[in-house]
Write an enzyme that holds these catalytic residues in place. Structure first.
Site, PDB file in Angstrom:
ATOM      1  N   CYS A  96     -22.189 -36.120   6.806  1.00 33.23           N
ATOM      2  CA  CYS A  96     -23.234 -35.091   6.720  1.00 33.23           C
ATOM      3  C   CYS A  96     -24.539 -35.614   7.304  1.00 33.23           C
ATOM      4  O   CYS A  96     -24.917 -36.764   7.087  1.00 33.23           O
ATOM      5  CB  CYS A  96     -23.447 -34.678   5.270  1.00 33.23           C
ATOM      6  SG  CYS A  96     -24.620 -33.301   5.117  1.00 33.23           S
TER       7      CYS A  96
ATOM      8  N   CYS B  25     -30.048 -36.691   1.847  1.00 29.95           N
ATOM      9  CA  CYS B  25     -30.195 -36.642   0.382  1.00 29.95           C
ATOM     10  C   CYS B  25     -30.012 -38.064  -0.187  1.00 29.95           C
ATOM     11  O   CYS B  25     -28.973 -38.694   0.013  1.00 29.95           O
ATOM     12  CB  CYS B  25     -29.157 -35.710  -0.234  1.00 29.95           C
ATOM     13  SG  CYS B  25     -29.113 -34.084   0.568  1.00 29.95           S
TER      14      CYS B  25
ATOM     15  N   CYS C 273     -26.755 -39.281  -2.092  1.00 30.77           N
ATOM     16  CA  CYS C 273     -25.425 -38.865  -1.652  1.00 30.77           C
ATOM     17  C   CYS C 273     -24.681 -39.902  -0.833  1.00 30.77           C
ATOM     18  O   CYS C 273     -25.212 -40.453   0.131  1.00 30.77           O
ATOM     19  CB  CYS C 273     -25.534 -37.563  -0.861  1.00 30.77           C
ATOM     20  SG  CYS C 273     -23.905 -36.885  -0.485  1.00 30.77           S
TER      21      CYS C 273
ATOM     22  N   CYS D 195     -13.267 -25.043  -6.906  1.00 30.75           N
ATOM     23  CA  CYS D 195     -14.541 -25.199  -6.194  1.00 30.75           C
ATOM     24  C   CYS D 195     -14.284 -26.057  -4.965  1.00 30.75           C
ATOM     25  O   CYS D 195     -13.764 -27.164  -5.086  1.00 30.75           O
ATOM     26  CB  CYS D 195     -15.567 -25.870  -7.094  1.00 30.75           C
ATOM     27  SG  CYS D 195     -15.752 -25.015  -8.663  1.00 30.75           S
TER      28      CYS D 195
ATOM     29  N   CYS E 192     -14.947 -20.890  -5.656  1.00 31.47           N
ATOM     30  CA  CYS E 192     -16.365 -21.163  -5.434  1.00 31.47           C
ATOM     31  C   CYS E 192     -16.430 -22.123  -4.252  1.00 31.47           C
ATOM     32  O   CYS E 192     -15.560 -22.978  -4.106  1.00 31.47           O
ATOM     33  CB  CYS E 192     -16.965 -21.823  -6.678  1.00 31.47           C
ATOM     34  SG  CYS E 192     -18.702 -22.271  -6.462  1.00 31.47           S
TER      35      CYS E 192
ATOM     36  N   CYS F 141     -23.974 -20.173  -8.287  1.00 33.41           N
ATOM     37  CA  CYS F 141     -23.850 -21.398  -9.075  1.00 33.41           C
ATOM     38  C   CYS F 141     -24.958 -22.324  -8.581  1.00 33.41           C
ATOM     39  O   CYS F 141     -24.954 -22.708  -7.410  1.00 33.41           O
ATOM     40  CB  CYS F 141     -22.473 -22.012  -8.833  1.00 33.41           C
ATOM     41  SG  CYS F 141     -22.274 -23.640  -9.579  1.00 33.41           S
TER      42      CYS F 141
ATOM     43  N   ARG G 133     -22.823 -26.053 -17.028  1.00 37.02           N
ATOM     44  CA  ARG G 133     -21.705 -26.952 -16.737  1.00 37.02           C
ATOM     45  C   ARG G 133     -22.096 -28.420 -16.803  1.00 37.02           C
ATOM     46  O   ARG G 133     -23.014 -28.853 -16.126  1.00 37.02           O
ATOM     47  CB  ARG G 133     -21.131 -26.638 -15.351  1.00 37.02           C
ATOM     48  CG  ARG G 133     -19.920 -27.515 -15.014  1.00 37.02           C
ATOM     49  CD  ARG G 133     -19.276 -27.130 -13.706  1.00 37.02           C
ATOM     50  NE  ARG G 133     -18.990 -25.706 -13.696  1.00 37.02           N
ATOM     51  CZ  ARG G 133     -19.144 -24.919 -12.638  1.00 37.02           C
ATOM     52  NH1 ARG G 133     -19.542 -25.414 -11.503  1.00 37.02           N
ATOM     53  NH2 ARG G 133     -18.871 -23.636 -12.726  1.00 37.02           N
TER      54      ARG G 133
END
Length: 324
Positions: free
Chosen positions: A54, A58, A61, A98, A130, A190, A262
């Site tokens: 990616c 972030c 991550c 998900c 999701c 979400c 969650r």
């Protein structure tokens, strides 16, 4: 949903968040019982359908190309593999699959077509779907909705004030625009965040305020505790204390009474007692499966024992319909 929704000020949420912890848990448990069945937990299975590579930075991550982590980069999984995983998830009591892909944003290419195909086929298996695929345009959100997508995950991560300390490759406004596009397309939202990034209590409260004041607020609010990954800028962050997770869960429950709250990343290191207090305080959704994208999670056996011990039951398959 809007009839049980109010506009929350920062000061109101701050007062809830900072009250003595036992009072906070009691208040949250009371609200939880008014709006939800306290012994039903939504079980979701998270699958990384495209791992690593990616272009975002972030700081937490493992999948960013900017850091040296020991993640193996995988291109998009084929449809059959995802369907096999969907069947396993369903057998293990999950009602929602998900699908996560490490992309900065969704592009209109054959990968997108493949994802639309995956969504409609997983839906045929009787599971909710999701996705978390990065930023979305309004048109893309509409196509996902037409393919049958139930929910879209796009976390705010932290407060607007602290955001640039964690991510510089996109803005908070980019985040909010995607949330807008998802809700406009009639897809269930979400959206939660991560604690333990070095943020203050005020940042946490501010993030909760932004979530709670969305109209409607998200249907599902993941509370993630940072799992530090070596090679990332946050690799040496101290482990988040259970009390911090508990304050987030309880406050989220009080201000977003009908949402699924969650317990997400960080649950792997929580004891049975710690998880039980979080369920009491209003957590009513978990991720099942050995891994959450790239970080460890509880095993299926552990979760079955936990449910048995606490008298919890998984939310029945496909019971809820998304009307908004």
């Amino acid at each position: 949903m809007s009839e049980n929704q109010k506009e929350w000020s920062f000061a109101e949420i701050q007062a809830i968040y900072h009250q003595p912890i036992l009072d906070l848990v009691f208040q949250a448990a009371t609200v939880h019982r008014q709006y939800n069945n306290p012994n039903q937990i939504q079980v979701c299975t998270l699958v990384s359908i495209k791992t690593g590579g990616c272009t975002e930075d972030c700081a937490y991550c493992s999948q960013s190309v900017k850091y040296q982590t020991d993640i193996e980069v995988h291109k998009l999984m084929d449809v059959e593999t995802v369907l096999t995983l969907a069947d396993e998830a369903k057998q293990n009591g999950s009602t929602r699959l998900c699908l996560g892909a490490a992309w900065r944003e969704l592009r209109d290419n054959k990968d997108f077509d493949k994802i639309l195909d995956i969504i409609s086929k997983v839906k045929e298996r009787g599971l909710e779907v999701c996705c978390t695929l990065g930023m979305l345009t309004e048109e893309q959100a509409k196509r996902l909705q037409e393919a049958g997508l139930d929910a879209y995950n796009h976390n705010l991560d932290t407060s607007p004030e602290y955001y640039s300390e964690i991510i510089t490759t996109r803005t908070y406004e980019d985040r909010l625009r995607t949330l807008e596009n998802v809700q406009k397309a009639g897809i269930s939202l979400c959206c939660g965040g991560i604690i333990g990034l070095g943020e203050s209590d005020s940042d946490r409260i501010r993030m909760l305020q932004i979530l709670a004041n969305r109209n409607p607020y998200p249907d599902s609010v993941p509370v993630n505790a940072l799992v530090p990954v070596s090679g990332t800028p946050l690799e040496n962050q101290p482990r988040v204390q259970i009390w911090d997770i508990l304050r987030m869960v309880a406050t989220a429950r009080i201000i977003m009474p009908a949402a699924k709250v969650r317990l997400s990343a960080g649950r792997a290191t929580m004891s049975t007692v710690e998880q039980a207090i979080c369920f009491l305080a209003g957590a009513n959704s978990i991720f099942a499966g050995e891994k959450l994208l790239t970080t460890p999670n509880k095993s299926q056996i552990e979760d079955q024992e936990l449910f048995q011990l606490l008298g919890l039951e998984p939310l029945p398959q496909l019971i809820e319909t998304h009307s908004h």
